[in-house]
Design an enzyme around this catalytic site. Sequence first.
Site, short mmCIF file in Angstrom:
data_model
loop_
_atom_site.label_atom_id
_atom_site.label_comp_id
_atom_site.label_asym_id
_atom_site.label_seq_id
_atom_site.Cartn_x
_atom_site.Cartn_y
_atom_site.Cartn_z
N ASP A 172 -9.87 47.76 -19.61
CA ASP A 172 -9.99 47.41 -21.02
C ASP A 172 -8.57 47.08 -21.52
O ASP A 172 -7.59 47.42 -20.84
CB ASP A 172 -10.57 48.65 -21.73
N ASP A 202 -7.07 46.98 -25.42
CA ASP A 202 -6.50 47.78 -26.52
C ASP A 202 -6.72 49.27 -26.30
O ASP A 202 -7.84 49.72 -26.04
CB ASP A 202 -7.13 47.37 -27.85
N ASP A 251 -10.92 52.99 -23.28
CA ASP A 251 -10.71 54.05 -24.27
C ASP A 251 -11.76 54.09 -25.36
O ASP A 251 -11.73 54.98 -26.21
CB ASP A 251 -9.35 53.87 -24.94
O1 LIG Z 1 -12.22 46.23 -25.92
P1 LIG Z 1 -10.83 46.36 -26.42
O2 LIG Z 1 -9.84 45.52 -25.66
O3 LIG Z 1 -10.38 47.80 -26.49
O4 LIG Z 1 -10.88 45.80 -27.91
C1 LIG Z 1 -11.49 46.55 -28.95
C2 LIG Z 1 -10.85 46.15 -30.27
O5 LIG Z 1 -9.45 46.27 -30.04
C3 LIG Z 1 -8.58 45.81 -31.07
O6 LIG Z 1 -8.60 46.72 -32.15
C4 LIG Z 1 -8.06 47.98 -31.83
O7 LIG Z 1 -6.65 47.83 -31.51
C5 LIG Z 1 -5.84 47.35 -32.62
C6 LIG Z 1 -4.44 47.15 -32.10
O8 LIG Z 1 -3.92 48.31 -31.54
C7 LIG Z 1 -5.92 48.36 -33.76
O9 LIG Z 1 -5.16 47.89 -34.87
C8 LIG Z 1 -7.38 48.54 -34.18
O10 LIG Z 1 -7.48 49.55 -35.16
C9 LIG Z 1 -8.24 48.93 -32.98
O11 LIG Z 1 -9.60 48.99 -33.31
C10 LIG Z 1 -8.93 44.41 -31.49
O12 LIG Z 1 -8.09 44.01 -32.53
C11 LIG Z 1 -10.40 44.29 -31.84
O13 LIG Z 1 -10.71 42.97 -32.16
C12 LIG Z 1 -11.23 44.71 -30.64
O14 LIG Z 1 -12.59 44.63 -30.94
#
Ligand SMILES: O=P(O)(O)OC[C@H]1O[C@H](O[C@H]2O[C@H](CO)[C@@H](O)[C@H](O)[C@H]2O)[C@H](O)[C@@H](O)[C@@H]1O
Length: 350
Positions: free
Chosen positions: A102, A104, A294
């Site tokens: 994954d 983020d 995560d």
């Molecule tokens: O599947 P992932 O790669 O984990 O993506 C899930 C979401 O991740 C991002 O948002 C998350 O990370 C951001 C940056 O650290 C943070 O600001 C936010 O609060 C988190 O939810 C991404 O921006 C989303 O579009 C994804 O859906």
Amino acid sequence: MTNHAAFNADDAVTAVPPPAQASRHFSSFPPRRARDCRNAALGRMDLAASLLDSMKASSPRHAKLAAAADQEDWMEKHPSALERFEAVVAAAKGKQIVMFLDYDGTLSPIVEDPDSAFMTEDMRDAVRSVAQHFPTAIVSGRGRDKVFNFVKLEELYYAGSHGMDIKGPTTVSNHKAKADEVLCQPATEFLPVIQEVYEMLTAKMESIPGAIVEDNKFCLSVHFRCVDEKEWDALGEEVRSVLEGYPDLRLTKGRKVLEIRPSIKWDKGNALEFLLESLGYAGRGDVFPIYIGDDRTDEDAFKVLRNMGQGIGILVTKFPKETTASYSLREPAEVKDFLRKLVKSNVTKG
Ligand SMILES: O=P(O)(O)OC[C@H]1O[C@H](O[C@H]2O[C@H](CO)[C@@H](O)[C@H](O)[C@H]2O)[C@H](O)[C@@H](O)[C@@H]1O
């Protein structure tokens, strides 16, 4: 979704029971009638015991001990993949590892601005090394192009939009199996509607300071990490009211984010299965997929691995969380250590 509890659940930790309220024990005391005295005396003993319990429970030291006990219990069920590294290697020995990562919160730390969630050069290097040894895929809620721009490694498979946009490596890699042909976009018919909703949500969110609407091609994210908690209900209501007109879209919650996506049965778990099949590994007992993530959306992939009875899911978290993953790592820095260790271990030699 209209209450804060629902919003907070994204970073949900296995709850340490809230301290009991000491004052409630006094409400039926003293007993009204004399004949109740004996019972009352017994009751008083219970009362004293429960009062003591509740006092203990409300002391910070007790709360810490309870949290530590919960943590210990959880860690027994989901041990650190670093501490149990030898067990992981033993299980993978002689099998083909396929790595799923994954983005983020796994390869990059969680930060306030979604556009600034960069991974370190060290992490990129670790992922590059892993990809030299095993087929490696990034599986993200982000749009595929966007996550590629963060990772910048052409030799990987990328599954963006929660697995709804999959593409193989654009450069030759050691393990490429039919990579050029790997392309899967099961939700293309939703593109116009997703764009329409993106514009509507962007307009609605203008009145909510800190809210960000992110276009992830086949999915949308409404971020509320920087929104005042008092506004969370309003934000949730706005999103819900927009979605009322779009029954073919569904809403899920991630880490301080509401995610909107087509309500087709396709998730990160399906992406994992699709990639294993594309690589020619479907139905083979000598394959060992490792999925590290995560977020709640990663649970779909953890479940697939559980049901397959092959490979392992590793949840990245500092707190106990409900999960189907079998191992844990605390943060991206530990993910990097795990990847490096795996590359150095004998398991890379098959
Ligand atoms: O599947 P992932 O790669 O984990 O993506 C899930 C979401 O991740 C991002 O948002 C998350 O990370 C951001 C940056 O650290 C943070 O600001 C936010 O609060 C988190 O939810 C991404 O921006 C989303 O579009 C994804 O859906």
